[in-house]
Write a protein that holds these residues in place. Sequence first.
Motif, PDB file in Angstrom:
ATOM      1  N   LEU A  13       0.827  -1.209   0.000  1.00  0.00           N
ATOM      2  CA  LEU A  13       0.000   0.000   0.000  1.00  0.00           C
ATOM      3  C   LEU A  13       0.864   1.263   0.000  1.00  0.00           C
ATOM      4  O   LEU A  13       0.577   2.239  -0.699  1.00  0.00           O
ATOM      5  CB  LEU A  13      -0.911  -0.003   1.228  1.00  0.00           C
ATOM      6  CG  LEU A  13      -1.976   1.082   1.287  1.00  0.00           C
ATOM      7  CD1 LEU A  13      -3.012   0.886   0.212  1.00  0.00           C
ATOM      8  CD2 LEU A  13      -2.636   1.116   2.659  1.00  0.00           C
ATOM      9  N   ALA A  14       1.934   1.219   0.768  1.00  0.00           N
ATOM     10  CA  ALA A  14       2.779   2.404   0.910  1.00  0.00           C
ATOM     11  C   ALA A  14       3.597   2.667  -0.352  1.00  0.00           C
ATOM     12  O   ALA A  14       3.976   3.791  -0.627  1.00  0.00           O
ATOM     13  CB  ALA A  14       3.701   2.245   2.115  1.00  0.00           C
ATOM     14  N   GLU A  15       3.845   1.622  -1.124  1.00  0.00           N
ATOM     15  CA  GLU A  15       4.738   1.762  -2.279  1.00  0.00           C
ATOM     16  C   GLU A  15       3.984   2.005  -3.587  1.00  0.00           C
ATOM     17  O   GLU A  15       4.582   2.431  -4.580  1.00  0.00           O
ATOM     18  CB  GLU A  15       5.593   0.490  -2.400  1.00  0.00           C
ATOM     19  CG  GLU A  15       6.645   0.486  -3.500  1.00  0.00           C
ATOM     20  CD  GLU A  15       7.773   1.485  -3.269  1.00  0.00           C
ATOM     21  OE1 GLU A  15       8.003   1.871  -2.097  1.00  0.00           O
ATOM     22  OE2 GLU A  15       8.408   1.910  -4.254  1.00  0.00           O
ATOM     23  N   VAL A  16       2.697   1.740  -3.557  1.00  0.00           N
ATOM     24  CA  VAL A  16       1.958   1.686  -4.820  1.00  0.00           C
ATOM     25  C   VAL A  16       1.930   3.024  -5.564  1.00  0.00           C
ATOM     26  O   VAL A  16       1.896   3.052  -6.803  1.00  0.00           O
ATOM     27  CB  VAL A  16       0.535   1.129  -4.590  1.00  0.00           C
ATOM     28  CG1 VAL A  16      -0.421   2.211  -4.141  1.00  0.00           C
ATOM     29  CG2 VAL A  16       0.019   0.474  -5.860  1.00  0.00           C
ATOM     30  N   ALA A  17       1.973   4.130  -4.855  1.00  0.00           N
ATOM     31  CA  ALA A  17       1.957   5.422  -5.526  1.00  0.00           C
ATOM     32  C   ALA A  17       3.234   5.602  -6.344  1.00  0.00           C
ATOM     33  O   ALA A  17       3.209   6.122  -7.456  1.00  0.00           O
ATOM     34  CB  ALA A  17       1.825   6.551  -4.496  1.00  0.00           C
TER      35      ALA A  17
END
Lengths: 138, 138
Positions: free
Chosen positions: B40-44
Amino acid sequence: MAVDGAQLWTLNQRLLSVVMDACSAELAQLGLETKEFFVLAEVAASPYPAELAAALMIPKASVTVYVRNLVAKGFMRREIDDEDLRRHRLILTAEGQAARDRALSALAAEFDRRLARITPQDRTELQRILLEMLKTPE
Amino acid sequence: MAVDGAQLWTLNQRLLSVVMDACSAELAQLGLETKEFFVLAEVAASPYPAELAAALMIPKASVTVYVRNLVAKGFMRREIDDEDLRRHRLILTAEGQAARDRALSALAAEFDRRLARITPQDRTELQRILLEMLKTPE
DNA sequence: TAGAATTAGTTTGAAACTGTACTAGAAGAT
DNA sequence: ATCTTCTAGTACAGTTTCAAACTAATTCTA
């Protein structure tokens, strides 16, 4: 400007996985899985399964598995503790010590390759900071 | 006296697992497993599964699983990429962004509790050292 | 010294993870 | 166009991990 805790945490995280990843091939060559290596490296300081589980923060059941593998590979053996017959004292064999030492050097070498990019003063600095952050609160 | 690479590595390792452990309850409250949080934290920054796998150094198959869970929880959705019809572009929903931000603050808060023990200068120091060590070689 | 409570370690069964094989689309060569 | 070859993502199946229940030894209490 304040240093961002989340970012620092992520950086640190990334660093560790990069280093571990770079070493896993070498560990495999010594006949060690990553997780097994942690057990092998800690067993001298924490010679009982329960201690290992606590020190490494992994479940007791997992320790059972890793120790079984390490015993099968001839890296350690179990002995019944005279003081408390429920306990299994874990003893590194000569091969176990050799494998641990070689694995530790491989790891240190990789980490050192990274550390080499920073000055000796920085290294001392880093150690001091990490130790401080790790101290158990009050 | 030289700082021992293996020891530093172990210290760092220990620090991260202590911090992660302290946060996992809070993440769970947001409906996030630890591994899912990383995705979730890396998806951007890495909006395609293959990129996520590379960035987080986990197998593609695992990314499939985590993304499926995150989609099921309403934190993100897939869209077919117009440029390349094989690709799934991952898009955070509003809930996903909110959960990510809250999770990151929780993590930062815990890490900050540790960082609070050291001086602001030391924090800057630590950041500089970690960045240096993480730079991709040549 | 008998029972209850604790602790060490293992076993079990189920969940989580991931290597391999697969399908679909893209890119390059002829 | 057709034929490799390559890449993105998924599915399946075997392995790994671990929570819970268990057995055995110890300690505590009376």
